[in-house]
Design an enzyme around this catalytic site. Sequence first.
Site, PDB file in Angstrom:
ATOM      1  N   GLY A  12       0.784  -1.237   0.000  1.00 46.86           N
ATOM      2  CA  GLY A  12       0.000   0.000   0.000  1.00 46.86           C
ATOM      3  C   GLY A  12       0.812   1.281   0.000  1.00 46.86           C
ATOM      4  N   GLY A  14       3.482   1.672  -2.143  1.00 45.05           N
ATOM      5  CA  GLY A  14       4.219   1.758  -3.405  1.00 45.05           C
ATOM      6  C   GLY A  14       3.513   2.643  -4.422  1.00 45.05           C
ATOM      7  N   LEU A  15       3.995   2.600  -5.645  1.00 45.61           N
ATOM      8  CA  LEU A  15       3.447   3.414  -6.747  1.00 45.61           C
ATOM      9  C   LEU A  15       1.935   3.210  -6.916  1.00 45.61           C
ATOM     10  CD1 LEU A  15       3.637   4.910  -9.567  1.00 45.61           C
ATOM     11  CD2 LEU A  15       4.376   2.716 -10.519  1.00 45.61           C
ATOM     12  N   VAL A  16       1.513   1.968  -7.022  1.00 46.01           N
ATOM     13  CA  VAL A  16       0.090   1.690  -7.267  1.00 46.01           C
ATOM     14  C   VAL A  16      -0.720   1.876  -5.984  1.00 46.01           C
ATOM     15  CG1 VAL A  16      -1.565  -0.020  -8.123  1.00 46.01           C
ATOM     16  CG2 VAL A  16       0.741   0.056  -9.098  1.00 46.01           C
ATOM     17  N   TYR A 139      10.750 -13.335 -11.872  1.00 45.96           N
ATOM     18  CA  TYR A 139       9.543 -12.553 -11.563  1.00 45.96           C
ATOM     19  C   TYR A 139       8.343 -13.125 -12.326  1.00 45.96           C
ATOM     20  CZ  TYR A 139       6.660  -8.201 -11.770  1.00 45.96           C
ATOM     21  OH  TYR A 139       5.659  -7.255 -11.710  1.00 45.96           O
ATOM     22  N   LYS A 143       4.863 -14.748 -10.811  1.00 44.36           N
ATOM     23  CA  LYS A 143       3.572 -14.075 -11.039  1.00 44.36           C
ATOM     24  C   LYS A 143       2.599 -15.000 -11.760  1.00 44.36           C
ATOM     25  CE  LYS A 143       4.070  -9.758  -9.493  1.00 44.36           C
ATOM     26  NZ  LYS A 143       3.111  -9.041  -8.665  1.00 44.36           N
ATOM     27  N   ASN A 168       3.050  -1.493 -18.326  1.00 49.03           N
ATOM     28  CA  ASN A 168       3.975  -0.689 -17.505  1.00 49.03           C
ATOM     29  C   ASN A 168       3.218   0.465 -16.843  1.00 49.03           C
ATOM     30  OD1 ASN A 168       5.659  -2.225 -19.317  1.00 49.03           O
ATOM     31  ND2 ASN A 168       7.351  -0.904 -18.722  1.00 49.03           N
ATOM     32  N   VAL A 169       3.521   0.680 -15.556  1.00 47.85           N
ATOM     33  CA  VAL A 169       2.820   1.704 -14.767  1.00 47.85           C
ATOM     34  C   VAL A 169       3.798   2.833 -14.431  1.00 47.85           C
ATOM     35  CG1 VAL A 169       1.369   2.070 -12.716  1.00 47.85           C
ATOM     36  CG2 VAL A 169       1.631  -0.250 -13.642  1.00 47.85           C
ATOM     37  N   ASP A 274      18.257  -3.801 -24.171  1.00 50.36           N
ATOM     38  CA  ASP A 274      16.936  -3.309 -24.586  1.00 50.36           C
ATOM     39  C   ASP A 274      15.815  -4.077 -23.887  1.00 50.36           C
ATOM     40  OD1 ASP A 274      17.305  -1.232 -26.333  1.00 50.36           O
ATOM     41  OD2 ASP A 274      17.283  -2.480 -28.143  1.00 50.36           O
TER      42      ASP A 274
HETATM   43  P1  NAP Z   1       6.488  -0.630  -5.593  1.00 54.13           P
HETATM   44  O1  NAP Z   1       6.249   0.824  -5.802  1.00 54.13           O
HETATM   45  O2  NAP Z   1       7.877  -1.156  -5.698  1.00 54.13           O
HETATM   46  O3  NAP Z   1       5.894  -1.015  -4.157  1.00 54.13           O
HETATM   47  C1  NAP Z   1       6.024  -2.315  -3.682  1.00 54.13           C
HETATM   48  C2  NAP Z   1       5.230  -2.441  -2.413  1.00 54.13           C
HETATM   49  O4  NAP Z   1       5.334  -3.794  -1.950  1.00 54.13           O
HETATM   50  C3  NAP Z   1       5.716  -1.529  -1.281  1.00 54.13           C
HETATM   51  O5  NAP Z   1       4.610  -1.083  -0.513  1.00 54.13           O
HETATM   52  C4  NAP Z   1       6.589  -2.481  -0.461  1.00 54.13           C
HETATM   53  O6  NAP Z   1       6.687  -2.119   0.895  1.00 54.13           O
HETATM   54  C5  NAP Z   1       5.793  -3.778  -0.605  1.00 54.13           C
HETATM   55  N1  NAP Z   1       6.620  -4.960  -0.347  1.00 54.13           N
HETATM   56  C6  NAP Z   1       7.700  -5.364  -1.047  1.00 54.13           C
HETATM   57  N2  NAP Z   1       8.224  -6.482  -0.493  1.00 54.13           N
HETATM   58  C7  NAP Z   1       7.438  -6.783   0.581  1.00 54.13           C
HETATM   59  C8  NAP Z   1       7.456  -7.797   1.570  1.00 54.13           C
HETATM   60  N3  NAP Z   1       8.397  -8.755   1.574  1.00 54.13           N
HETATM   61  N4  NAP Z   1       6.499  -7.775   2.529  1.00 54.13           N
HETATM   62  C9  NAP Z   1       5.560  -6.807   2.557  1.00 54.13           C
HETATM   63  N5  NAP Z   1       5.470  -5.831   1.644  1.00 54.13           N
HETATM   64  C10 NAP Z   1       6.404  -5.812   0.669  1.00 54.13           C
HETATM   65  O7  NAP Z   1       5.600  -1.490  -6.590  1.00 54.13           O
HETATM   66  P2  NAP Z   1       4.468  -1.025  -7.601  1.00 54.13           P
HETATM   67  O8  NAP Z   1       5.160  -0.547  -8.832  1.00 54.13           O
HETATM   68  O9  NAP Z   1       3.465  -0.182  -6.907  1.00 54.13           O
HETATM   69  O10 NAP Z   1       3.816  -2.428  -7.962  1.00 54.13           O
HETATM   70  C11 NAP Z   1       2.601  -2.860  -7.379  1.00 54.13           C
HETATM   71  C12 NAP Z   1       2.175  -4.146  -8.074  1.00 54.13           C
HETATM   72  O11 NAP Z   1       2.008  -3.893  -9.468  1.00 54.13           O
HETATM   73  C13 NAP Z   1       3.220  -5.263  -7.965  1.00 54.13           C
HETATM   74  O12 NAP Z   1       2.568  -6.478  -7.717  1.00 54.13           O
HETATM   75  C14 NAP Z   1       3.890  -5.271  -9.339  1.00 54.13           C
HETATM   76  O13 NAP Z   1       4.376  -6.537  -9.648  1.00 54.13           O
HETATM   77  C15 NAP Z   1       2.745  -4.844 -10.229  1.00 54.13           C
HETATM   78  N6  NAP Z   1       3.113  -4.196 -11.498  1.00 54.13           N
HETATM   79  C16 NAP Z   1       3.930  -3.083 -11.490  1.00 54.13           C
HETATM   80  C17 NAP Z   1       4.236  -2.486 -12.707  1.00 54.13           C
HETATM   81  C18 NAP Z   1       5.131  -1.268 -12.775  1.00 54.13           C
HETATM   82  O14 NAP Z   1       5.446  -0.825 -13.910  1.00 54.13           O
HETATM   83  N7  NAP Z   1       5.529  -0.673 -11.661  1.00 54.13           N
HETATM   84  C19 NAP Z   1       3.738  -3.014 -13.917  1.00 54.13           C
HETATM   85  C20 NAP Z   1       2.888  -4.118 -13.866  1.00 54.13           C
HETATM   86  C21 NAP Z   1       2.579  -4.701 -12.648  1.00 54.13           C
HETATM   87  P3  NAP Z   1       7.960  -1.215   1.402  1.00 54.13           P
HETATM   88  O15 NAP Z   1       7.716   0.156   0.822  1.00 54.13           O
HETATM   89  O16 NAP Z   1       7.883  -1.258   2.876  1.00 54.13           O
HETATM   90  O17 NAP Z   1       9.170  -1.869   0.829  1.00 54.13           O
HETATM   91  P1  GDP Z   2      10.549  -3.560 -18.824  1.00 51.74           P
HETATM   92  O1  GDP Z   2       9.393  -2.887 -19.470  1.00 51.74           O
HETATM   93  O2  GDP Z   2      10.140  -4.687 -17.944  1.00 51.74           O
HETATM   94  O3  GDP Z   2      11.594  -3.943 -19.840  1.00 51.74           O
HETATM   95  O4  GDP Z   2      11.231  -2.576 -17.781  1.00 51.74           O
HETATM   96  P2  GDP Z   2      11.922  -1.143 -17.774  1.00 51.74           P
HETATM   97  O5  GDP Z   2      10.896  -0.121 -17.499  1.00 51.74           O
HETATM   98  O6  GDP Z   2      13.019  -1.264 -16.780  1.00 51.74           O
HETATM   99  O7  GDP Z   2      12.631  -0.904 -19.190  1.00 51.74           O
HETATM  100  C1  GDP Z   2      11.982  -0.600 -20.387  1.00 51.74           C
HETATM  101  C2  GDP Z   2      12.956  -0.194 -21.478  1.00 51.74           C
HETATM  102  O8  GDP Z   2      13.540   1.068 -21.144  1.00 51.74           O
HETATM  103  C3  GDP Z   2      14.123  -1.113 -21.843  1.00 51.74           C
HETATM  104  O9  GDP Z   2      14.198  -1.165 -23.252  1.00 51.74           O
HETATM  105  C4  GDP Z   2      15.354  -0.356 -21.302  1.00 51.74           C
HETATM  106  O10 GDP Z   2      16.520  -0.612 -22.074  1.00 51.74           O
HETATM  107  C5  GDP Z   2      14.915   1.082 -21.485  1.00 51.74           C
HETATM  108  N1  GDP Z   2      15.619   2.062 -20.619  1.00 51.74           N
HETATM  109  C6  GDP Z   2      16.258   3.185 -21.066  1.00 51.74           C
HETATM  110  N2  GDP Z   2      16.838   3.846 -20.059  1.00 51.74           N
HETATM  111  C7  GDP Z   2      16.537   3.154 -18.921  1.00 51.74           C
HETATM  112  C8  GDP Z   2      16.856   3.352 -17.546  1.00 51.74           C
HETATM  113  O11 GDP Z   2      17.562   4.298 -17.152  1.00 51.74           O
HETATM  114  N3  GDP Z   2      16.363   2.442 -16.666  1.00 51.74           N
HETATM  115  C9  GDP Z   2      15.583   1.388 -17.062  1.00 51.74           C
HETATM  116  N4  GDP Z   2      15.094   0.547 -16.146  1.00 51.74           N
HETATM  117  N5  GDP Z   2      15.286   1.152 -18.369  1.00 51.74           N
HETATM  118  C10 GDP Z   2      15.764   2.029 -19.289  1.00 51.74           C
END
Ligand code: NAP
Ligand code: GDP
Length: 318
Positions: A12, A14-16, A139, A143, A168-169, A274
């Site tokens: 809760g 994190g980003l989402v 990962y 998942k 991607n978020v 990439d």
């Molecule tokens: P995030 O910003 O990295 O936040 C992760 C959250 O999970 C934080 O609240 C963290 O708590 C908690 N957490 C991590 N390890 C834990 C553990 N061992 N026990 C309890 N809590 C734990 O992630 P997000 O980007 O919001 O992602 C949320 C969901 O969306 C995830 O399931 C991710 O796989 C999925 N998702 C993300 C993206 C993306 O682009 N970001 C894309 C598709 C799906 P702390 O802050 O205390 O560490």
């Molecule tokens: P993905 O969507 O799971 O591949 O995750 P990312 O968001 O990490 O990366 C997306 C793309 O962005 C890849 O093609 C990377 O090579 C490119 N990229 C360019 N600059 C960066 C950077 O500074 N960090 C990350 N994470 N990716 C980058």
Amino acid sequence: MDESKTILVTGGTGLVGEAIKQLVTSQKRTNEKWVFVSSKDANLCDLDQTRELFKKHKPTHVIHLAAKVGGLFDNMSNNLDFLKDNLHINDNVLQASYENGVKKVVSCLSTCIFPDKTSYPIDETMVHNGPPHNSNFGYSHAKRMVDVMNKAYHEKYGCQFTSVIPCNVFGPHDNYNLKSGHVIPALIRKFFDVIQTGGTQFTVYGSGKPLRQFIYSKDLAKLFVWVLFEYNEIEPIILAVDESDEVTIKQVAEEILKAYNYKGELIFDTSKADGQYKKTASNSKLRKYLPDFEFTSFDSAVKDSVEWYQKNHATARN
Ligand code: NAP
Ligand code: GDP
């Protein structure tokens, strides 16, 4: 009369999670108590701590976001940790949800777990069709197992455990760490640092050619709440922008520079990976349910996210 609900949001902070918190606290929602927890409340890799957390809050509903999450480069060097942590977290959260009679769980998958060699667009029926991209196989396999567990819990106990598959978020409260962050927060931070020092060269990893769909966290938050209360399938649903909104990494970098209102030269460091070339996903299932849902335009969401970072960089997750 509506029964009162307690909704536990794992991950809760994190980003989402922060986007969902902002949404539900800005609305008048009746008979709902929302609880947002982080790893400080319980390490969900540990079953006893997970059980304690559920005992304390007695949720009727769970949005399960907690995960070990990272960008391409973090995944490439830590596949084992991504596999093990996420397997443990997901198993423990679903087990505790079952033991506590939780009525509905929505877990979070990702479009990067789909098969690498596939036809496009990818849809919900293709999750298990072949190996994921090698860069993030740990990962991805962890998942994918959530979908398998959801089906098995439903078959054995009738549990309403489902999952969503976001593309991607990005948005406020992202992870801006250069080693572990995703591309948008990493570039927002890198470009900020260059601008601070008056530089004019902005480095982007890889060729800039890969394609991605990006959803703004505030749009995803609305869709999560809809899935929790309105979506009744066990099968996952893709939460992604339209295929026509897919952009190259080069376009992403240009949009971020534009949001900073700064002129400079983009340098593509092709010694860096990439990753997957594309993972174009279809949102036609979502569109059947919500034909009129309006996504925030990419440029205005990037602008908001850059402004948020400018205001909050000192306390952001760097
Ligand atoms: P995030 O910003 O990295 O936040 C992760 C959250 O999970 C934080 O609240 C963290 O708590 C908690 N957490 C991590 N390890 C834990 C553990 N061992 N026990 C309890 N809590 C734990 O992630 P997000 O980007 O919001 O992602 C949320 C969901 O969306 C995830 O399931 C991710 O796989 C999925 N998702 C993300 C993206 C993306 O682009 N970001 C894309 C598709 C799906 P702390 O802050 O205390 O560490
Ligand atoms: P993905 O969507 O799971 O591949 O995750 P990312 O968001 O990490 O990366 C997306 C793309 O962005 C890849 O093609 C990377 O090579 C490119 N990229 C360019 N600059 C960066 C950077 O500074 N960090 C990350 N994470 N990716 C980058």
